[in-house]
Design a protein around this motif. Structure first.
Motif, PDB file in Angstrom:
ATOM      1  N   ASP A 101       1.358  -0.832  -0.369  1.00  0.00           N
ATOM      2  CA  ASP A 101      -0.181   0.002  -0.016  1.00  0.00           C
ATOM      3  C   ASP A 101       1.062   1.364  -0.154  1.00  0.00           C
ATOM      4  OD1 ASP A 101       0.821   0.701   2.697  1.00  0.00           O
ATOM      5  OD2 ASP A 101      -1.071  -0.996   3.260  1.00  0.00           O
ATOM      6  N   GLU A 102       0.127   2.719   0.069  1.00  0.00           N
ATOM      7  CA  GLU A 102       1.100   3.964  -0.821  1.00  0.00           C
ATOM      8  C   GLU A 102       1.748   4.359   0.283  1.00  0.00           C
ATOM      9  OE1 GLU A 102       3.642   7.019  -1.887  1.00  0.00           O
ATOM     10  OE2 GLU A 102       2.092   5.163  -3.303  1.00  0.00           O
ATOM     11  N   SER A 103       1.505   3.652   1.607  1.00  0.00           N
ATOM     12  CA  SER A 103       1.710   4.249   3.223  1.00  0.00           C
ATOM     13  C   SER A 103       3.605   3.260   3.306  1.00  0.00           C
ATOM     14  CB  SER A 103       1.112   4.090   4.420  1.00  0.00           C
ATOM     15  OG  SER A 103       1.527   3.045   4.739  1.00  0.00           O
ATOM     16  N   CYS A 104       3.635   2.140   3.092  1.00  0.00           N
ATOM     17  CA  CYS A 104       4.258   1.023   2.834  1.00  0.00           C
ATOM     18  C   CYS A 104       5.524   1.646   2.158  1.00  0.00           C
ATOM     19  CB  CYS A 104       4.172  -0.360   2.334  1.00  0.00           C
ATOM     20  SG  CYS A 104       5.588  -1.516   3.181  1.00  0.00           S
ATOM     21  N   TYR A 105       4.722   1.752   0.548  1.00  0.00           N
ATOM     22  CA  TYR A 105       5.808   2.397  -0.465  1.00  0.00           C
ATOM     23  C   TYR A 105       6.781   3.539   0.280  1.00  0.00           C
ATOM     24  CZ  TYR A 105       3.016  -0.802  -3.415  1.00  0.00           C
ATOM     25  OH  TYR A 105       2.293  -2.727  -4.368  1.00  0.00           O
ATOM     26  N   MET A 106       5.830   4.193   0.621  1.00  0.00           N
ATOM     27  CA  MET A 106       6.673   5.698   1.221  1.00  0.00           C
ATOM     28  C   MET A 106       7.563   4.886   1.764  1.00  0.00           C
ATOM     29  SD  MET A 106       3.560   8.094   1.288  1.00  0.00           S
ATOM     30  CE  MET A 106       4.703   8.786   2.997  1.00  0.00           C
ATOM     31  N   ARG A 107       7.411   4.543   2.713  1.00  0.00           N
ATOM     32  CA  ARG A 107       8.610   4.340   3.454  1.00  0.00           C
ATOM     33  C   ARG A 107       9.558   3.452   2.920  1.00  0.00           C
ATOM     34  NH1 ARG A 107       5.998   0.951   8.383  1.00  0.00           N
ATOM     35  NH2 ARG A 107       8.381   1.260   8.945  1.00  0.00           N
ATOM     36  N   ASN A 108       9.563   2.648   1.694  1.00  0.00           N
ATOM     37  CA  ASN A 108      10.942   1.848   1.753  1.00  0.00           C
ATOM     38  C   ASN A 108      10.906   3.327   0.214  1.00  0.00           C
ATOM     39  OD1 ASN A 108      10.780  -0.347   2.816  1.00  0.00           O
ATOM     40  ND2 ASN A 108       8.881  -1.089   1.185  1.00  0.00           N
ATOM     41  N   ARG A 109      10.817   3.739  -0.395  1.00  0.00           N
ATOM     42  CA  ARG A 109      11.551   5.319  -0.901  1.00  0.00           C
ATOM     43  C   ARG A 109      12.267   5.966  -0.573  1.00  0.00           C
ATOM     44  NH1 ARG A 109       6.063   5.316  -3.535  1.00  0.00           N
ATOM     45  NH2 ARG A 109       6.136   7.866  -2.333  1.00  0.00           N
ATOM     46  N   ARG A 110      14.319   5.846  -0.326  1.00  0.00           N
ATOM     47  CA  ARG A 110      14.668   6.483   1.190  1.00  0.00           C
ATOM     48  C   ARG A 110      15.383   6.166   0.120  1.00  0.00           C
ATOM     49  NH1 ARG A 110      14.052   1.015   2.777  1.00  0.00           N
ATOM     50  NH2 ARG A 110      15.048   0.393   4.271  1.00  0.00           N
ATOM     51  N   GLY A 111      16.825   7.474   1.018  1.00  0.00           N
ATOM     52  CA  GLY A 111      18.034   7.341   0.695  1.00  0.00           C
ATOM     53  C   GLY A 111      18.805   7.023   2.287  1.00  0.00           C
ATOM     54  N   HIS A 112      18.664   5.947   3.044  1.00  0.00           N
ATOM     55  CA  HIS A 112      19.524   5.583   4.476  1.00  0.00           C
ATOM     56  C   HIS A 112      20.798   5.437   4.896  1.00  0.00           C
ATOM     57  CE1 HIS A 112      18.736   3.419   8.286  1.00  0.00           C
ATOM     58  NE2 HIS A 112      19.635   2.181   7.569  1.00  0.00           N
ATOM     59  N   PHE A 113      20.995   6.255   5.844  1.00  0.00           N
ATOM     60  CA  PHE A 113      22.808   6.159   6.112  1.00  0.00           C
ATOM     61  C   PHE A 113      22.446   5.215   6.840  1.00  0.00           C
ATOM     62  CE2 PHE A 113      21.291  10.735   5.268  1.00  0.00           C
ATOM     63  CZ  PHE A 113      22.173  11.034   4.302  1.00  0.00           C
ATOM     64  N   VAL A 114      23.734   4.964   7.054  1.00  0.00           N
ATOM     65  CA  VAL A 114      24.624   3.815   7.720  1.00  0.00           C
ATOM     66  C   VAL A 114      25.771   3.906   7.945  1.00  0.00           C
ATOM     67  CG1 VAL A 114      26.058   1.319   8.175  1.00  0.00           C
ATOM     68  CG2 VAL A 114      23.532   1.708   6.614  1.00  0.00           C
ATOM     69  N   ILE A 115      26.502   4.849   9.520  1.00  0.00           N
ATOM     70  CA  ILE A 115      27.811   4.454   9.497  1.00  0.00           C
ATOM     71  C   ILE A 115      28.901   3.525   9.899  1.00  0.00           C
ATOM     72  CG2 ILE A 115      28.887   6.028  11.837  1.00  0.00           C
ATOM     73  CD1 ILE A 115      26.307   6.822  12.939  1.00  0.00           C
ATOM     74  N   THR A 116      29.592   3.556   8.967  1.00  0.00           N
ATOM     75  CA  THR A 116      30.587   2.346   8.647  1.00  0.00           C
ATOM     76  C   THR A 116      31.901   2.738   9.240  1.00  0.00           C
ATOM     77  OG1 THR A 116      31.838   3.684   6.670  1.00  0.00           O
ATOM     78  CG2 THR A 116      29.404   2.005   6.631  1.00  0.00           C
ATOM     79  N   ALA A 117      31.943   3.974   9.866  1.00  0.00           N
ATOM     80  CA  ALA A 117      33.598   4.592  10.691  1.00  0.00           C
ATOM     81  C   ALA A 117      33.144   5.756  10.981  1.00  0.00           C
ATOM     82  CB  ALA A 117      34.506   5.215   9.785  1.00  0.00           C
ATOM     83  N   LYS A 118      34.149   5.828  12.518  1.00  0.00           N
ATOM     84  CA  LYS A 118      33.662   6.843  13.352  1.00  0.00           C
ATOM     85  C   LYS A 118      35.428   7.289  13.950  1.00  0.00           C
ATOM     86  CE  LYS A 118      33.009   5.020  17.536  1.00  0.00           C
ATOM     87  NZ  LYS A 118      33.421   5.832  19.211  1.00  0.00           N
TER      88      LYS A 118
END
Length: 130
Positions: A113-130
């Motif tokens: 459904d659209e509310s779920c589709y909206m949540r999946n359309r994203r740029g997501h950050f993963v911190i890989t080094a600090k």
């Protein structure tokens, strides 16, 4: 009491990623454009990366399940690169950001459904080094 730097230094990458200090960037259907309304999210992400200059991140570009797998992989790549380019244009060193596509392969919601589709359309950050 510990300083902000000391607290940050004690955190593991897993802890940082669980806390989610960097905001996901949402995208409209079939678009890799960062919306005007999302510039505050990007500014906040930029501020975090400026504060913690040793942090490196991977930006994952995600798509919803509509469209072919090949199309969604390409769309995810455009989205990840749009987020990276935006931050680089603000002044983050390009070598601190890796852009990868996940296409539709790693949804955070699986309802059709659209509310779920909206949540999946994203740029997501993963911190890989600090």
């Amino acid at each position: 009491p510990l300083t902000e730097d000391e607290i940050f230094a004690r955190k593991t990458l897993d802890q940082l990623n669980e806390e989610g200090p960097l905001y996901d960037v949402p995208f409209e259907f079939d678009s890799a454009q960062i919306g005007v309304d999302d510039r505050l999210l990007m500014q906040s992400n930029f501020n975090f990366l400026q504060r913690w200059r040793s942090v490196r991140v991977t930006v994952e570009g995600h798509a919803d399940a509509r469209g072919t797998n090949e199309y969604n992989l390409a769309l995810g790549e455009r989205r990840a690169n749009a987020v990276k380019d935006y931050l680089v244009n603000l002044g983050v060193a390009a070598d601190r950001i890796t852009a990868v596509t996940k296409g539709e392969e790693a949804p955070i919601c699986t309802d059709e459904d659209e509310s779920c589709y909206m949540r999946n359309r994203r740029g997501h950050f993963v911190i890989t080094a600090k």
